[in-house]
Enzyme design. Structure first.
Site, short mmCIF file in Angstrom:
data_model
loop_
_atom_site.label_atom_id
_atom_site.label_comp_id
_atom_site.label_asym_id
_atom_site.label_seq_id
_atom_site.Cartn_x
_atom_site.Cartn_y
_atom_site.Cartn_z
N GLU A 153 0.92 -1.40 -0.11
CA GLU A 153 -0.20 -0.11 -0.10
C GLU A 153 0.83 1.30 0.01
O GLU A 153 1.79 1.48 0.87
CB GLU A 153 -1.18 0.02 1.14
CG GLU A 153 -2.02 -0.99 1.38
CD GLU A 153 -3.05 -0.73 2.70
OE1 GLU A 153 -4.32 -1.01 2.19
OE2 GLU A 153 -2.55 -0.48 3.27
N CYS A 154 0.66 2.07 -0.84
CA CYS A 154 1.09 3.28 -1.07
C CYS A 154 2.87 3.21 -0.91
O CYS A 154 3.60 2.63 -1.81
CB CYS A 154 0.84 4.40 0.11
SG CYS A 154 1.18 5.97 -0.21
N GLY A 155 3.45 3.71 0.17
CA GLY A 155 4.88 3.26 0.31
C GLY A 155 5.33 1.84 0.00
O GLY A 155 6.32 1.65 -0.51
N THR A 184 -1.23 -0.72 -4.37
CA THR A 184 -2.04 0.24 -4.66
C THR A 184 -1.57 1.36 -3.81
O THR A 184 -0.95 1.38 -3.20
CB THR A 184 -3.47 -0.04 -3.99
OG1 THR A 184 -3.15 0.04 -2.66
CG2 THR A 184 -4.37 -1.33 -4.27
#
Length: 436
Positions: A327-329, A427
């Site tokens: 997720e993200c990072g 994501t």
């Protein structure tokens, strides 16, 4: 029944978190059990709440969650003496389009639960106008009840007197007034406050904030103005599917943005979580059936992550046979490369082709509704997921097959689709709830 309050403000940056922590710690020192919540998608503040109260705090979000989920989450406050919900941004700030049970505004939670609001007002650069702002917030929305205000960062006794008189004339209770006090300022960085676990002196800072607030705020009057709340019975709990039975979860200063309610829901569904630290060059547990890399600050640790060969090789070996999600990072670390703030490119895990740059900064912020085009851990194609995206990294390349069709809160399709390749998925949004 617990005394219940929402701590909010006209805008961000006026002292909501500091006041929430100070009140929580001050009442705890009096022997009261305090339960905190965070309204909205902020994943940093709950750790500060836990540090102040000794009890886990969770997010409640009217855009992503239905009323039953919110009721389930706040029911943990039923055995507390005081319940405090810290708001996000300004009291009525949310998105334009309604989500599951609201727009994500703090006012939604205050009205839904019937909890009175304490406003933090920073009258810097104004005097009587502060009363007009408070009165406007009091009267803006029927069903949201204002208990009173705490003034913050007052310049002088004369300044305080002018503001107090105006608020009294408007019929608004003033619980206290805080002069400027740099010693209780919480350090910040680009995604918000520096995380609680990174601050060695966080306990002393909260203690000083509690002492300072107790000296200048009438704590008894605030408690007297609180609502008396009784949790409603909820038949079902969180509607969240765990990504696997035994989950290898990256957890350290680079991978720390996890919503507490998500981890709780995974455990409640019978999943086991085994943490590992990429920054300590640890690989995911070989006995796990799924690996999950949450968001955090990999852009601040890119060189170290690139140098940690055991972590990267272990992650690649894991992904040969089992799903890995970021997720993200975490998504950025699964990618091919990450360029840091100095413009230096670092090789990442290479499980996806994503390339990102923190040197070319552009803020990406907002709620996300994703419809999966392919499976990801815990969810099948067609699943609709609600989450939130907040980062400053720019996509240089996103060559893999899109994971989902992703919309913002207005319904517009966005470019941050996520990616999939083999057993790896990622994501840019942080999952909050399965949604409609």
């Amino acid at each position: 029944m617990p005394a219940s309050l929402v701590i909010s403000a006209p805008a961000s940056g006026v002292g909501k978190t500091t006041l929430t922590l100070a009140l929580a710690r001050a009442w705890r020192k009096r022997g009261l059990n305090v339960q905190c919540f965070k309204s909205g998608p902020d994943y940093i503040d709950p750790a500060f709440h836990a540090a102040a109260t000794g009890r886990a705090s969770v997010n409640v979000d009217s855009w992503a969650m239905d009323r039953s989920t919110i009721a389930h989450l706040v029911s943990r406050g039923g055995n507390a003496d005081v319940v405090l919900a810290e708001g996000s941004m300004g009291l009525f700030d949310g998105v334009a389009a309604r989500g599951v049970s609201g727009t994500g505004a703090t006012a939604d939670i205050a009205e839904m639960l019937g909890w009175p609001v304490v406003l933090v007002i920073d009258p810097s650069g104004q005097a009587q106008t502060a009363a007009a702002i408070a009165a406007g917030l009091r009267d803006y929305r029927k069903g949201v009840r204002l208990a009173g205000v705490v003034l913050n960062r007052l310049a002088s006794p004369r300044h305080e007197d002018l503001v107090r008189r105006a608020l009294n004339e408007a019929g608004i209770k003033v619980f206290g007034a805080l002069p400027r006090h740099a010693e209780i300022s919480l350090p910040k960085r680009h995604l918000g406050l520096v995380q609680a676990e990174e601050q060695i002196e966080i306990g002393k800072l909260i203690d000083e904030a509690a002492r300072f607030v107790a000296e200048h705020v009438d704590l008894d009057a605030v408690l007297h103005a609180a609502g008396k709340w009784s949790p409603q019975a909820v038949a079902n709990g969180l509607n969240v599917t765990p990504p696997g039975q035994r989950i290898a979860l990256a957890r350290d200063a680079a991978f720390s943005f996890v919503y507490p309610h998500m981890l709780e829901s995974w455990r409640a569904a019978g999943a086991e979580i085994v943490s590992f630290s990429p920054l300590a060059d640890e690989a995911p547990d070989a006995s796990a059936d799924v690996c999950w890399l949450p968001g955090g600050y990999p852009e601040l640790h890119a060189a170290k992550l690139a140098a940690n060969a055991r972590f990267r090789s272990g992650l690649r070996a894991f992904a040969e046979t089992r799903p890995v999600h970021g997720e993200c990072g975490g998504y950025m670390v699964l990618g091919a490369g990450l360029t840091d703030a100095d413009g230096i490119s670092h090789e990442m895990a290479g499980l996806l082709g994503l390339e990102t740059s923190f040197a070319k900064r552009r803020m990406h912020l907002g709620y996300r509704l994703a419809e999966l085009a392919a499976p990801m851990p815990g969810h099948q194609p067609g699943a609709r997921l609600r989450g939130h995206e907040f980062h400053y990294s720019t996509i240089l390349a996103q060559p893999d097959t899109p994971l989902a069709v992703v919309h913002d809160a207005t319904g517009a399709v966005i470019a941050e689709t996520g990616s999939r390749r083999g057993h790896a998925t990622g994501t840019f949004f942080h999952l909050i709830a399965e949604g409609r």
